[in-house]
Design a protein around this motif. Structure first.
Motif, PDB file in Angstrom:
ATOM      1  N   ARG A 162       0.842  -1.189   0.000  1.00 15.92           N
ATOM      2  CA  ARG A 162       0.000   0.000   0.000  1.00 15.92           C
ATOM      3  C   ARG A 162       0.883   1.246   0.000  1.00 15.92           C
ATOM      4  NH1 ARG A 162      -5.255  -0.043   1.294  1.00 15.92           N
ATOM      5  NH2 ARG A 162      -5.079   1.988   0.242  1.00 15.92           N
ATOM      6  N   THR A 163       0.634   2.131  -0.938  1.00 22.74           N
ATOM      7  CA  THR A 163       1.371   3.387  -1.003  1.00 22.74           C
ATOM      8  C   THR A 163       0.836   4.333   0.056  1.00 22.74           C
ATOM      9  OG1 THR A 163       1.800   3.132  -3.373  1.00 22.74           O
ATOM     10  CG2 THR A 163       1.968   5.353  -2.456  1.00 22.74           C
ATOM     11  N   LEU A 164       1.708   4.771   0.943  1.00 23.23           N
ATOM     12  CA  LEU A 164       1.324   5.676   2.016  1.00 23.23           C
ATOM     13  C   LEU A 164       1.412   7.132   1.588  1.00 23.23           C
ATOM     14  CD1 LEU A 164       3.328   3.945   4.905  1.00 23.23           C
ATOM     15  CD2 LEU A 164       0.962   3.506   4.202  1.00 23.23           C
TER      16      LEU A 164
ATOM     17  N   HIS B 126       2.801   9.568  -2.104  1.00 17.36           N
ATOM     18  CA  HIS B 126       3.420   9.572  -3.429  1.00 17.36           C
ATOM     19  C   HIS B 126       3.466  10.993  -3.962  1.00 17.36           C
ATOM     20  CE1 HIS B 126       3.836   9.134  -7.789  1.00 17.36           C
ATOM     21  NE2 HIS B 126       4.334   7.939  -7.549  1.00 17.36           N
TER      22      HIS B 126
ATOM     23  N   GLU C 119      -6.101   2.267  10.316  1.00 17.55           N
ATOM     24  CA  GLU C 119      -5.415   3.333   9.596  1.00 17.55           C
ATOM     25  C   GLU C 119      -3.931   3.358   9.931  1.00 17.55           C
ATOM     26  OE1 GLU C 119      -8.499   6.947   9.015  1.00 17.55           O
ATOM     27  OE2 GLU C 119      -8.055   6.454  11.103  1.00 17.55           O
TER      28      GLU C 119
ATOM     29  N   THR D  59      -0.936  11.981   6.605  1.00 13.37           N
ATOM     30  CA  THR D  59      -1.681  11.201   5.620  1.00 13.37           C
ATOM     31  C   THR D  59      -2.057   9.847   6.216  1.00 13.37           C
ATOM     32  OG1 THR D  59      -0.396  12.247   3.853  1.00 13.37           O
ATOM     33  CG2 THR D  59      -1.620  10.255   3.279  1.00 13.37           C
TER      34      THR D  59
ATOM     35  N   THR E 107      -3.781   5.987   5.582  1.00  8.40           N
ATOM     36  CA  THR E 107      -4.060   4.960   4.580  1.00  8.40           C
ATOM     37  C   THR E 107      -4.726   3.782   5.273  1.00  8.40           C
ATOM     38  OG1 THR E 107      -2.109   5.607   3.302  1.00  8.40           O
ATOM     39  CG2 THR E 107      -3.061   3.435   2.832  1.00  8.40           C
ATOM     40  N   GLU E 108      -5.794   3.271   4.674  1.00 11.24           N
ATOM     41  CA  GLU E 108      -6.504   2.136   5.266  1.00 11.24           C
ATOM     42  C   GLU E 108      -5.773   0.840   4.963  1.00 11.24           C
ATOM     43  OE1 GLU E 108     -10.583   0.237   4.058  1.00 11.24           O
ATOM     44  OE2 GLU E 108     -11.001   1.909   5.437  1.00 11.24           O
ATOM     45  N   ILE E 109      -5.571   0.021   6.001  1.00 11.54           N
ATOM     46  CA  ILE E 109      -4.870  -1.248   5.883  1.00 11.54           C
ATOM     47  C   ILE E 109      -5.813  -2.385   6.296  1.00 11.54           C
ATOM     48  CG2 ILE E 109      -2.848  -2.579   6.626  1.00 11.54           C
ATOM     49  CD1 ILE E 109      -2.169  -0.033   5.054  1.00 11.54           C
TER      50      ILE E 109
END
Length: 208
Positions: free
Chosen positions: A39-41, A43, A174, A187, A189-191
């Protein structure tokens, strides 16, 4: 007759073996199960941060972060080398509890659905020499080392290993990152916590 001889073994009692509590790190004698995350956290044209994988254990998980950076138009050479040095000097660890975090401090964190959270800037719990150390009240996210390399003027990369305790719940949670010095805002990101929880059931000891 030998002139040089080894000294006799010291007469001492064997030390008691200490088992590392799970909130301090992964068990030494257990083979964890790897989970691909990819998963890109974050970019941008200059920087990419990816949560590549996790290794799940019965009571926690190692998380692997990979970061790559390159110089881009609009960033002068001095700024690029400052950022390059920042990544390799690992200055994200240089902060003092109770003070404001400097822009150079790299921050990772997790937030569970029940509101519990842990970050790499929380600081290590103080145990006062007590063994085994007391069980913490909340989750813990600690850096466990890293390393990297790169292509000099044109590209650099680095990796971090984190230890998350306890295991995330079997539902989405998250993952947070922030690094002002690299223009990375806070930022989330959902994991997929279910994949990590399921993998933990397949961790096994090296010796039964």
């Amino acid at each position: 007759m030998d002139f040089f001889t080894a000294p006799p073994a010291p007469d001492r009692e064997p030390e008691e073996e200490k088992t590392l509590p799970p909130w301090l790190g992964p068990p030494d004698t257990v083979l964890g199960r790897t989970v691909d995350i990819s998963r890109t956290l974050f970019h941008s044209e200059a920087l990419v941060i990816v949560l590549t994988s996790a290794v799940a254990f019965p009571e926690g998980a190692k998380l692997y972060i990979r970061m790559a950076a390159r110089p881009v138009e609009g960033v002068n050479k001095d700024t690029w080398w400052e950022r390059r040095d920042l990544m390799f000097e690992r200055r994200h660890r240089r902060f003092h509890p109770g003070t404001s975090l400097e822009d150079e401090v790299l921050r990772f964190g997790v937030r569970f659905p029940d509101g519990g959270k842990a970050t790499t800037v929380d600081g290590r719990p103080h145990y006062g020499g007590e063994w085994p150390p007391p069980r913490p009240d909340g989750p813990i996210l600690q850096e466990r080392g890293g390393g990297g390399g790169g292509g000099g003027d044109h590209f650099i990369s680095f990796g971090w290993n984190l230890w998350l305790w306890p295991l995330p719940p079997a539902e989405p949670f998250e993952f947070a990152v922030e690094w002002p010095a690299f223009d990375v805002p806070l930022t989330f990101t959902e994991i997929d916590g279910a994949a990590i929880a399921a993998a933990s059931e397949h961790a096994r000891p090296y010796w039964p």
